[in-house]
Design a protein around this motif. Sequence first.
Motif, PDB file in Angstrom:
ATOM      1  N   ILE A   1       7.155   3.998 -18.495  1.00 40.87           N
ATOM      2  CA  ILE A   1       6.823   4.028 -17.071  1.00 40.87           C
ATOM      3  C   ILE A   1       5.306   3.968 -16.938  1.00 40.87           C
ATOM      4  O   ILE A   1       4.586   4.817 -17.466  1.00 40.87           O
ATOM      5  N   THR A   2       4.821   2.948 -16.246  1.00 40.93           N
ATOM      6  CA  THR A   2       3.369   2.756 -16.129  1.00 40.93           C
ATOM      7  C   THR A   2       2.882   2.840 -14.695  1.00 40.93           C
ATOM      8  O   THR A   2       1.688   2.775 -14.444  1.00 40.93           O
ATOM      9  N   VAL A   3       3.800   2.967 -13.733  1.00 35.88           N
ATOM     10  CA  VAL A   3       3.423   2.998 -12.323  1.00 35.88           C
ATOM     11  C   VAL A   3       3.546   4.423 -11.815  1.00 35.88           C
ATOM     12  O   VAL A   3       4.601   5.041 -11.916  1.00 35.88           O
ATOM     13  N   ASP A   4       2.453   4.984 -11.309  1.00 35.85           N
ATOM     14  CA  ASP A   4       2.482   6.356 -10.803  1.00 35.85           C
ATOM     15  C   ASP A   4       3.054   6.430  -9.391  1.00 35.85           C
ATOM     16  O   ASP A   4       3.634   7.439  -9.002  1.00 35.85           O
ATOM     17  N   GLY A   5       2.850   5.401  -8.605  1.00 35.17           N
ATOM     18  CA  GLY A   5       3.308   5.426  -7.232  1.00 35.17           C
ATOM     19  C   GLY A   5       2.988   4.107  -6.564  1.00 35.17           C
ATOM     20  O   GLY A   5       2.324   3.246  -7.132  1.00 35.17           O
ATOM     21  N   ALA A   6       3.468   3.942  -5.370  1.00 35.79           N
ATOM     22  CA  ALA A   6       3.217   2.739  -4.581  1.00 35.79           C
ATOM     23  C   ALA A   6       2.968   3.159  -3.152  1.00 35.79           C
ATOM     24  O   ALA A   6       3.451   4.206  -2.718  1.00 35.79           O
ATOM     25  N   PRO A   7       2.205   2.388  -2.390  1.00 34.00           N
ATOM     26  CA  PRO A   7       1.979   2.762  -0.989  1.00 34.00           C
ATOM     27  C   PRO A   7       3.299   2.876  -0.247  1.00 34.00           C
ATOM     28  O   PRO A   7       4.170   2.013  -0.382  1.00 34.00           O
ATOM     29  N   PRO A   8       3.496   3.939   0.513  1.00 36.85           N
ATOM     30  CA  PRO A   8       4.736   4.049   1.291  1.00 36.85           C
ATOM     31  C   PRO A   8       4.794   2.964   2.348  1.00 36.85           C
ATOM     32  O   PRO A   8       3.754   2.468   2.804  1.00 36.85           O
ATOM     33  N   PRO A   9       5.998   2.562   2.742  1.00 38.51           N
ATOM     34  CA  PRO A   9       6.092   1.513   3.756  1.00 38.51           C
ATOM     35  C   PRO A   9       5.521   1.986   5.081  1.00 38.51           C
ATOM     36  O   PRO A   9       5.680   3.135   5.471  1.00 38.51           O
ATOM     37  N   GLY A  10       4.819   1.093   5.751  1.00 38.21           N
ATOM     38  CA  GLY A  10       4.293   1.429   7.072  1.00 38.21           C
ATOM     39  C   GLY A  10       5.409   1.416   8.097  1.00 38.21           C
ATOM     40  O   GLY A  10       6.542   1.025   7.816  1.00 38.21           O
ATOM     41  N   PRO A  11       5.129   1.846   9.308  1.00 38.97           N
ATOM     42  CA  PRO A  11       6.158   1.842  10.345  1.00 38.97           C
ATOM     43  C   PRO A  11       6.614   0.419  10.644  1.00 38.97           C
ATOM     44  O   PRO A  11       5.811  -0.512  10.678  1.00 38.97           O
ATOM     45  N   GLY A  12       7.907   0.241  10.836  1.00 36.65           N
ATOM     46  CA  GLY A  12       8.435  -1.084  11.125  1.00 36.65           C
ATOM     47  C   GLY A  12       7.933  -1.595  12.464  1.00 36.65           C
ATOM     48  O   GLY A  12       7.826  -0.847  13.437  1.00 36.65           O
TER      49      GLY A  12
END
Length: 291
Positions: A167-178
């Motif tokens: 596992i090399t990814v710590d996190g990703a930006p959460p999705p913005g409001p639709g």
Amino acid sequence: MIEVIAPGPYATVQDLGRPGYAHLGVPRSGAADEPSLRLANRLVGNPESAAGIEFTLGGARLRFTTGAWAAVTGAPCPLSLVRPPAAVPGGPGPQGMCAPFWVPAGGELGLGVPEGGLRTYVAVRGGVEAPVTMGSRSTDSLSGLGPAPLAAGTLLPVGPTGGLAPITVDGAPPPGPGTGLLRVLPGPRDDWFVPGALATLCSGPYEVSQDSNRVGVRMRGTRLERAREGELPSEGMVAGAVQVPPSGEPIVFLADHPPTGGYPVIAVLTPASLAGAAQLRPGDRARFRLA
């Protein structure tokens, strides 16, 4: 192994679907919000095509009989992890969306109701090893292929992890409001409608009907008038097709759409907008715009 304690309103196993069988009348199916499932798999080091769980409106609980890495993406919802007393003395603790986290053996992962959006995805390192039907583990709500929708007591095997990359990814930006903005390309049957019908489609908001599901999003709003009577012979359909039945109110086809249809298609969603359509819930408003 994962035990489903509570599946919420509707939960299914999904991967990227079973393409290549439309000529046999078999829909592709797969995750309705494909980018969210792909992201969840990347976060735990799986191939993007690994099977995960698609939850509709949250409200679910899962018990992990063996420890595993997991990630949750899609419609943002409150998460909780109840750990066995021997694992962490502090007991329950919140977990974050769009980041990998460890669930110890005996731990229970809970999903609340999404703050916005409709579908949330859980990926576990190794993937969910549901039975394969025609090359896919996906549940197809239209044809009935694949595993049955999840119910309390369902046991889901988890695949091996030995051959996976770290596992090399710590996190990703959460999705913005639709935004509720759906971009479309015109046609292929826009000539079946009166001049200006495409402009009418793109002029005002449409409300999502409660009769929507994984087959399609039914819209309520301004009727689209036809220039021709009758129906088309059945022809191939694609995900994102905006089909217009005799009611004049559009339907946006999603992952479990039928492979053919006889109503004219006035426009087709762009691939980027298809994921947004899959996250629309009943009562939401959406606007169409030419890409």
